[in-house]
Design a protein around this motif. Structure first.
Motif, PDB file in Angstrom:
ATOM      1  N   VAL A 289      18.531  34.392  38.398  1.00 44.11           N
ATOM      2  CA  VAL A 289      19.976  34.846  38.676  1.00 44.11           C
ATOM      3  C   VAL A 289      20.770  34.437  39.788  1.00 44.11           C
ATOM      4  CG1 VAL A 289      21.287  37.177  39.473  1.00 44.11           C
ATOM      5  CG2 VAL A 289      19.001  37.478  38.122  1.00 44.11           C
ATOM      6  N   GLY A 290      21.959  33.912  39.243  1.00 47.96           N
ATOM      7  CA  GLY A 290      22.913  33.225  40.216  1.00 47.96           C
ATOM      8  C   GLY A 290      24.005  34.433  40.749  1.00 47.96           C
ATOM      9  N   VAL A 291      24.537  34.033  41.801  1.00 44.36           N
ATOM     10  CA  VAL A 291      25.767  34.875  42.246  1.00 44.36           C
ATOM     11  C   VAL A 291      26.818  34.025  42.984  1.00 44.36           C
ATOM     12  CG1 VAL A 291      24.480  35.257  44.659  1.00 44.36           C
ATOM     13  CG2 VAL A 291      26.271  36.837  43.957  1.00 44.36           C
ATOM     14  N   ARG A 292      27.928  34.427  42.504  1.00 42.13           N
ATOM     15  CA  ARG A 292      29.169  33.821  43.329  1.00 42.13           C
ATOM     16  C   ARG A 292      30.234  34.913  43.634  1.00 42.13           C
ATOM     17  NH1 ARG A 292      30.629  28.732  39.626  1.00 42.13           N
ATOM     18  NH2 ARG A 292      28.588  27.544  39.244  1.00 42.13           N
ATOM     19  N   THR A 293      31.153  34.566  44.539  1.00 42.80           N
ATOM     20  CA  THR A 293      32.306  35.528  44.819  1.00 42.80           C
ATOM     21  C   THR A 293      33.425  35.170  44.419  1.00 42.80           C
ATOM     22  OG1 THR A 293      30.729  36.170  46.670  1.00 42.80           O
ATOM     23  CG2 THR A 293      33.290  36.695  46.949  1.00 42.80           C
ATOM     24  N   VAL A 294      34.518  35.682  43.821  1.00 40.73           N
ATOM     25  CA  VAL A 294      35.597  35.288  43.476  1.00 40.73           C
ATOM     26  C   VAL A 294      36.775  36.013  43.946  1.00 40.73           C
ATOM     27  CG1 VAL A 294      35.622  36.627  41.168  1.00 40.73           C
ATOM     28  CG2 VAL A 294      37.068  34.355  41.348  1.00 40.73           C
ATOM     29  N   HIS A 295      37.735  35.490  44.088  1.00 39.69           N
ATOM     30  CA  HIS A 295      39.043  36.043  44.692  1.00 39.69           C
ATOM     31  C   HIS A 295      39.882  36.313  43.280  1.00 39.69           C
ATOM     32  CE1 HIS A 295      43.211  35.884  46.847  1.00 39.69           C
ATOM     33  NE2 HIS A 295      42.940  37.168  46.775  1.00 39.69           N
ATOM     34  N   LEU A 296      40.482  37.633  42.848  1.00 47.00           N
ATOM     35  CA  LEU A 296      41.276  37.669  41.906  1.00 47.00           C
ATOM     36  C   LEU A 296      42.615  38.211  42.139  1.00 47.00           C
ATOM     37  CD1 LEU A 296      38.646  39.510  39.596  1.00 47.00           C
ATOM     38  CD2 LEU A 296      39.170  36.935  39.504  1.00 47.00           C
ATOM     39  N   VAL A 297      43.654  37.789  41.878  1.00 40.54           N
ATOM     40  CA  VAL A 297      45.178  37.986  42.081  1.00 40.54           C
ATOM     41  C   VAL A 297      45.932  38.483  40.771  1.00 40.54           C
ATOM     42  CG1 VAL A 297      47.236  37.522  43.195  1.00 40.54           C
ATOM     43  CG2 VAL A 297      45.191  36.651  44.023  1.00 40.54           C
ATOM     44  N   ASP A 298      46.431  39.772  40.920  1.00 36.53           N
ATOM     45  CA  ASP A 298      47.090  40.333  39.956  1.00 36.53           C
ATOM     46  C   ASP A 298      48.525  40.216  40.297  1.00 36.53           C
ATOM     47  OD1 ASP A 298      48.554  41.643  37.677  1.00 36.53           O
ATOM     48  OD2 ASP A 298      46.971  43.344  37.863  1.00 36.53           O
ATOM     49  N   ASP A 299      49.255  39.136  39.743  1.00 35.85           N
ATOM     50  CA  ASP A 299      50.549  38.782  40.013  1.00 35.85           C
ATOM     51  C   ASP A 299      51.424  39.559  39.255  1.00 35.85           C
ATOM     52  OD1 ASP A 299      50.169  36.687  41.811  1.00 35.85           O
ATOM     53  OD2 ASP A 299      49.785  35.378  40.208  1.00 35.85           O
ATOM     54  N   ASP A 300      51.090  40.678  38.159  1.00 37.71           N
ATOM     55  CA  ASP A 300      52.014  41.530  37.672  1.00 37.71           C
ATOM     56  C   ASP A 300      51.857  42.693  37.897  1.00 37.71           C
ATOM     57  OD1 ASP A 300      52.878  39.336  35.628  1.00 37.71           O
ATOM     58  OD2 ASP A 300      51.127  39.383  34.464  1.00 37.71           O
ATOM     59  N   ARG A 301      51.160  43.099  39.019  1.00 36.43           N
ATOM     60  CA  ARG A 301      50.955  44.529  39.621  1.00 36.43           C
ATOM     61  C   ARG A 301      51.259  44.466  41.047  1.00 36.43           C
ATOM     62  NH1 ARG A 301      46.008  47.860  39.823  1.00 36.43           N
ATOM     63  NH2 ARG A 301      44.929  45.832  39.591  1.00 36.43           N
ATOM     64  N   GLU A 302      51.938  45.303  41.606  1.00 36.57           N
ATOM     65  CA  GLU A 302      52.316  45.599  43.002  1.00 36.57           C
ATOM     66  C   GLU A 302      50.951  46.302  43.578  1.00 36.57           C
ATOM     67  OE1 GLU A 302      55.826  46.299  45.644  1.00 36.57           O
ATOM     68  OE2 GLU A 302      55.353  48.222  44.914  1.00 36.57           O
ATOM     69  N   ASP A 303      50.367  46.210  44.586  1.00 37.72           N
ATOM     70  CA  ASP A 303      49.472  46.861  45.171  1.00 37.72           C
ATOM     71  C   ASP A 303      50.269  48.177  45.730  1.00 37.72           C
ATOM     72  OD1 ASP A 303      47.365  48.279  46.966  1.00 37.72           O
ATOM     73  OD2 ASP A 303      46.355  46.027  47.429  1.00 37.72           O
ATOM     74  N   PRO A 304      49.542  49.437  44.936  1.00 38.12           N
ATOM     75  CA  PRO A 304      50.216  50.749  45.647  1.00 38.12           C
ATOM     76  C   PRO A 304      50.080  51.077  46.995  1.00 38.12           C
ATOM     77  CG  PRO A 304      48.285  51.112  44.250  1.00 38.12           C
ATOM     78  CD  PRO A 304      48.544  49.602  44.262  1.00 38.12           C
ATOM     79  N   PHE A 305      48.960  50.562  47.453  1.00 40.30           N
ATOM     80  CA  PHE A 305      48.746  50.834  48.964  1.00 40.30           C
ATOM     81  C   PHE A 305      49.308  49.834  50.139  1.00 40.30           C
ATOM     82  CE2 PHE A 305      44.755  52.136  46.484  1.00 40.30           C
ATOM     83  CZ  PHE A 305      44.919  53.267  46.873  1.00 40.30           C
ATOM     84  N   ARG A 306      49.832  48.740  49.485  1.00 34.74           N
ATOM     85  CA  ARG A 306      50.406  47.748  50.354  1.00 34.74           C
ATOM     86  C   ARG A 306      51.727  47.019  49.486  1.00 34.74           C
ATOM     87  NH1 ARG A 306      46.994  42.840  51.426  1.00 34.74           N
ATOM     88  NH2 ARG A 306      46.119  43.289  49.359  1.00 34.74           N
ATOM     89  N   PRO A 307      52.857  48.061  49.527  1.00 34.40           N
ATOM     90  CA  PRO A 307      54.035  47.488  48.948  1.00 34.40           C
ATOM     91  C   PRO A 307      54.479  46.106  49.375  1.00 34.40           C
ATOM     92  CG  PRO A 307      54.212  49.731  49.785  1.00 34.40           C
ATOM     93  CD  PRO A 307      52.958  49.425  50.429  1.00 34.40           C
TER      94      PRO A 307
ATOM     95  N   PHE B  85      42.387  44.815  34.575  1.00 39.58           N
ATOM     96  CA  PHE B  85      42.773  43.520  35.061  1.00 39.58           C
ATOM     97  C   PHE B  85      41.586  42.617  35.083  1.00 39.58           C
ATOM     98  CE2 PHE B  85      43.074  40.639  38.607  1.00 39.58           C
ATOM     99  CZ  PHE B  85      43.699  39.684  38.134  1.00 39.58           C
ATOM    100  N   ALA B  86      40.459  42.905  35.686  1.00 37.64           N
ATOM    101  CA  ALA B  86      39.221  42.132  35.978  1.00 37.64           C
ATOM    102  C   ALA B  86      38.727  41.618  34.460  1.00 37.64           C
ATOM    103  CB  ALA B  86      38.309  42.836  36.584  1.00 37.64           C
ATOM    104  N   ARG B  87      38.850  42.683  33.488  1.00 43.15           N
ATOM    105  CA  ARG B  87      38.222  42.431  32.416  1.00 43.15           C
ATOM    106  C   ARG B  87      39.060  41.354  31.781  1.00 43.15           C
ATOM    107  NH1 ARG B  87      39.436  41.730  27.188  1.00 43.15           N
ATOM    108  NH2 ARG B  87      41.002  43.582  27.371  1.00 43.15           N
ATOM    109  N   THR B  88      40.347  41.465  31.599  1.00 36.41           N
ATOM    110  CA  THR B  88      41.136  40.487  31.007  1.00 36.41           C
ATOM    111  C   THR B  88      41.083  39.165  31.717  1.00 36.41           C
ATOM    112  OG1 THR B  88      42.798  42.204  30.512  1.00 36.41           O
ATOM    113  CG2 THR B  88      43.712  39.838  30.748  1.00 36.41           C
ATOM    114  N   ARG B  89      41.139  39.046  33.180  1.00 40.89           N
ATOM    115  CA  ARG B  89      40.755  37.640  33.809  1.00 40.89           C
ATOM    116  C   ARG B  89      39.688  37.060  33.644  1.00 40.89           C
ATOM    117  NH1 ARG B  89      40.902  33.735  35.178  1.00 40.89           N
ATOM    118  NH2 ARG B  89      41.277  32.565  37.209  1.00 40.89           N
TER     119      ARG B  89
END
Length: 390
Positions: free
Chosen positions: A36-54, A210-214
């Protein structure tokens, strides 16, 4: 059961582990044949505003597990990356200390849990056509909480991504050093799910979609390993509710599993036509009648292959890594007995993780990989504690 009901604080006068020496903490090894390998990734959804951080796009951090080149998985990693800031690691450990009753542990104990995924290991050269499984942790929990399940699925040949849901998770750090703290949900009261149902679940479901699509898009680093037509989702507690709602929104999710979560959202009205697993670790509680009612409503709306497993002796956290780590953490000794029973029930240490890995792994092998002869076909899970009730 909502995670907010499990508080597991130390009993007054209960003994605590000493601060002198950190216990040896290690997750059980994966059961599949793959390293098993493991990595960390940063994903940005430019089409959606964060509802908790307008004003900001919605951003996620994901932990990725994948089949690795043979021999690379023998080098153990650590539960929480050393690259994360002390503030985030401290928030993770404070959760263990305050919510899980282990306030006597030396600093660094929880963050140093040994895992079996090798960081940035090269993918297995023969890994092709792997299905994708998304994982969503419980409310306020960190993506690492389902590491034992994620590693095991990867060892069986799946590509796995566990998400942090910022503002819903504990402190989430992004690569530029920004930290998004936890946001307490509004409107919770007896019998009232407040933000959990009306805001957190829809946001999580959109995160998963979004994660599935990306993660299945051409150009993502593991695309050569992936069969983008075979994707599934599983979640614990609030993550289980989000998994069902994400399947309603995203036809690209072919199978889903809810691990001891109370379902919320539009999926209760529309139902689903694809395979779905309800894995219930806690018995119905008469104090919370809305939970079995919601589960039954979801069950009636499942029009595809459906399975409902009841784990006798389980607790709400039995599907998570706490099940495997409670013993060396001294969790039973420093926790109120009632809180311990709510969290982990009466199963032997590690049994909940063993059951979760086997049942969830076989479910996705059956409905994403086409394996035959699993418990999904026989209707008989291979554990005396597990009953197929539907």
């Amino acid at each position: 059961m909502a995670d907010t009901r499990v508080t597991s604080r130390p009993a007054t006068g209960a003994p605590r582990p000493g601060r002198g020496t950190a216990p040896r903490l290690e997750l059980p090894p994966p059961t599949g044949p793959r390293a098993v390998g493991v990595r960390t990734v940063h994903l940005v959804d430019d089409d959606r505003e964060d509802p908790f951080r307008p004003g900001r796009p919605r951003e996620l951090m994901a932990q990725l597990w994948y089949p690795a080149r043979a021999g690379t998985g023998a080098v153990p990693g650590r539960y929480v990356s050393a690259a994360m800031s002390p503030l985030v690691v401290g928030a993770w450990e404070d959760w263990w200390a305050e919510e899980r009753g282990c306030s006597g542990l030396p600093r660094g104990t929880a963050a140093g849990v040994a895992v079996h995924g090798a960081a940035d290991a090269p993918p297995a050269p023969d890994a092709r056509g792997c299905p994708l499984v998304l994982l969503s942790p419980g409310h306020a929990q960190y993506r690492a909480a389902l590491t034992a399940l994620g590693e095991d699925l990867a060892s069986r040949g799946f590509l796995v991504a566990a998400l942090d849901h910022p503002s819903d998770a504990l402190g989430v750090e992004f690569p530029d050093g920004r930290i998004v703290p936890y946001r307490e949900p509004d409107g919770l009261a007896d019998g009232d799910t407040g933000d959990l149902a009306t805001r957190y679940v829809p946001v999580r479901a959109a995160d998963l979609r979004f994660a599935r699509t990306r993660l299945t898009a051409p150009g993502f680093w593991w695309h050569a390993l992936l069969d983008p037509s075979r994707a599934g989702v599983a979640g614990h507690s609030l993550g289980g509710a989000a998994a069902a709602e994400a399947m309603r929104l995203d036809p690209g999710l072919a199978a889903g599993a809810d691990l001891d979560g109370t379902p919320y959202g539009e999926v209760l009205r529309t139902g689903l036509e694809r395979p779905f697993l309800i894995c219930q670790f806690t018995a119905d509680d008469p104090e919370y009648p809305e939970e079995p009612r919601a589960r039954e409503r979801l069950w009636r709306g499942l029009r595809g292959p459906r399975h409902h497993l009841l784990v006798t002796g389980g607790g709400h956290e039995s599907a998570t890594d706490l099940d495997a780590l409670a013993g060396p953490l001294g969790f039973r000794e420093c926790t109120d007995p009632g809180d311990y029973a709510d969290a982990l029930g009466s199963l032997p240490e590690g049994r909940g993780v063993e059951i979760t890995r086997a049942c969830v792994g076989a479910f996705f092998e059956r409905y994403l990989s086409g394996a035959e002869g699993t418990w999904c076909d026989t209707g008989a899970p291979p554990f005396p504690e597990v009953t197929a009730v539907g």
